[in-house]
Write an enzyme that holds these catalytic residues in place. Structure first.
Site, PDB file in Angstrom:
ATOM      1  CG  ASN A  17       7.366   2.185  -2.796  1.00 43.23           C
ATOM      2  OD1 ASN A  17       7.185   2.321  -4.014  1.00 43.23           O
ATOM      3  ND2 ASN A  17       6.405   2.415  -1.906  1.00 43.23           N
ATOM      4  CD1 TRP A  18      13.121   3.355  -6.483  1.00 40.19           C
ATOM      5  CD2 TRP A  18      13.008   3.174  -8.720  1.00 40.19           C
ATOM      6  NE1 TRP A  18      14.352   2.949  -6.932  1.00 40.19           N
ATOM      7  CE2 TRP A  18      14.312   2.831  -8.305  1.00 40.19           C
ATOM      8  CE3 TRP A  18      12.701   3.133 -10.079  1.00 40.19           C
ATOM      9  CZ2 TRP A  18      15.306   2.444  -9.206  1.00 40.19           C
ATOM     10  CZ3 TRP A  18      13.687   2.747 -10.976  1.00 40.19           C
ATOM     11  CH2 TRP A  18      14.975   2.416 -10.539  1.00 40.19           C
ATOM     12  CE  LYS A  19       6.752   5.999  -0.985  1.00 38.63           C
ATOM     13  NZ  LYS A  19       6.387   6.779   0.180  1.00 38.63           N
ATOM     14  CG  HIS A 103       2.322   2.172   0.032  1.00 39.48           C
ATOM     15  ND1 HIS A 103       1.967   3.460   0.390  1.00 39.48           N
ATOM     16  CD2 HIS A 103       3.636   2.046   0.353  1.00 39.48           C
ATOM     17  CE1 HIS A 103       3.028   4.076   0.885  1.00 39.48           C
ATOM     18  NE2 HIS A 103       4.057   3.234   0.880  1.00 39.48           N
ATOM     19  CD  GLU A 105       2.925   7.117  -0.433  1.00 39.30           C
ATOM     20  OE1 GLU A 105       3.288   6.597  -1.499  1.00 39.30           O
ATOM     21  OE2 GLU A 105       3.722   7.642   0.371  1.00 39.30           O
ATOM     22  CD  GLU A 175       5.616   1.157   4.143  1.00 34.74           C
ATOM     23  OE1 GLU A 175       6.809   1.109   3.831  1.00 34.74           O
ATOM     24  OE2 GLU A 175       4.765   1.758   3.483  1.00 34.74           O
ATOM     25  N   GLY A 181       7.236   9.481   4.668  1.00 34.37           N
ATOM     26  CA  GLY A 181       7.514  10.754   4.001  1.00 34.37           C
ATOM     27  C   GLY A 181       7.568  11.950   4.942  1.00 34.37           C
ATOM     28  CB  SER A 220      11.015   8.651   7.812  1.00 34.35           C
ATOM     29  OG  SER A 220       9.998   9.496   7.318  1.00 34.35           O
TER      30      SER A 220
END
Ligand code: 13P
Length: 263
Positions: A17-19, A103, A105, A175, A181, A220
């Site tokens: 997941n490159w975000k 997600h 985020e 997650e 992160g 992580s």
């Protein structure tokens, strides 16, 4: 008397997941390094989830390779006056096979409800995309011991609206929000317990679907903890954020998929 035997384990799925990272040049270098490193790896299936503008670049770089690609979100609508949204058919047009849904985020920053996430999940399925549904609890919820209730509610919303069969051949990624992160991954015991709970919840609604859903761990993941995490039979793979931006680390995570398991 119990006996143990060694069996070859099924391949596991490692999703990058490159975000919101990347540029045309950096992506090209990263993908070239991925492909080079993956040559000797047969145990990991790899999917790269990129920002929307780079889907076209992935069709150029990844068509005909073993690496699949996808997006990090999709609209719950087919098309229409939804400024800034991107529909499932648009992802298909650029060869996407997977899409991350819900997600944390996004759901936190854009106040996405479980219902909204459930609709996106079904929209992805309707267009033949494999949804990667993210579920997980906050640190406060874990400390209060209600993590299963929280994750259960996220799954139940889909089950209530669309039935347990909706999970057939999809992906759920556990997650924990406190692990994303932060450098502090869940222990393999914590992850296994939640993975068992997730499969059990789906099985209660639809046994067949529970047999086909893949359950990943994300938060992580790094080359060190991947060895322990990916050795658990309950963990079907990993969703990797930061370490997916460094080809060497990402390849090491893929290498952590075991050849054999002891049963
Ligand atoms: P990190 O691997 O950077 O913790 O991110 C995890 C994640 O959010 C994957 O979707």
């Amino acid at each position: 008397m119990s006996s143990t035997s060694i069996v070859s384990s099924p391949p596991k799925l490692v999703v990058a997941n490159w975000k919101m990272h990347g540029s045309l040049l950096r992506n090209q270098q990263l993908i070239e390094a991925y492909l080079q490193g993956l040559r000797s790896i047969t145990r990991a299936e790899v999917v790269v989830c990129v920002p929307y503008p780079y889907l076209a670049q992935m069709t150029d770089l990844l068509s005909g390779t073993s690496v699949a690609w996808g997006a990090q979100n999709v609209a719950k609508y087919e098309e229409g006056a939804y400024t800034g949204e991107v529909g499932a058919q648009m992802l298909k047009d650029f060869g996407a096979t997977h899409v991350i849904i819900g997600h944390s985020e996004r759901s936190t920053a854009y106040c996405e409800s479980d219902e909204n996430i459930a609709e996106k999940f079904m929209m992805a399925k309707r267009y033949g995309l494999t949804p990667i549904l993210c579920v997980g609890e906050t640190l406060l919820e874990r400390e209060a011991g209600v993590m299963e209730r929280v994750v259960g509610k996220q799954l139940e919303t889909i089950i209530r609206l669309f039935g347990g069969e909706a999970f057939a051949n999809t992906i759920v990624s556990y997650e924990p929000i406190w692990a994303i992160g932060t450098g502090l991954a869940a222990s393999s015991e914590q992850a296994v317990a939640m993975h068992e709970f997730i499969r059990h919840t789906v099985a209660t609604a639809d046994k067949t679907a529970a047999g086909t859903v893949k359950i990943l761990y994300g938060g992580s993941v790094n080359p060190q903890n991947a060895v322990q995490l990916l050795n658990q039979k309950e963990i079907d793979g990993a969703l990797v954020g930061r370490c997916s931006l460094d080809a060497e680390q990402f390849i090491k995570i893929c290498q952590a998929v075991p050849e054999n398991s002891v049963i």
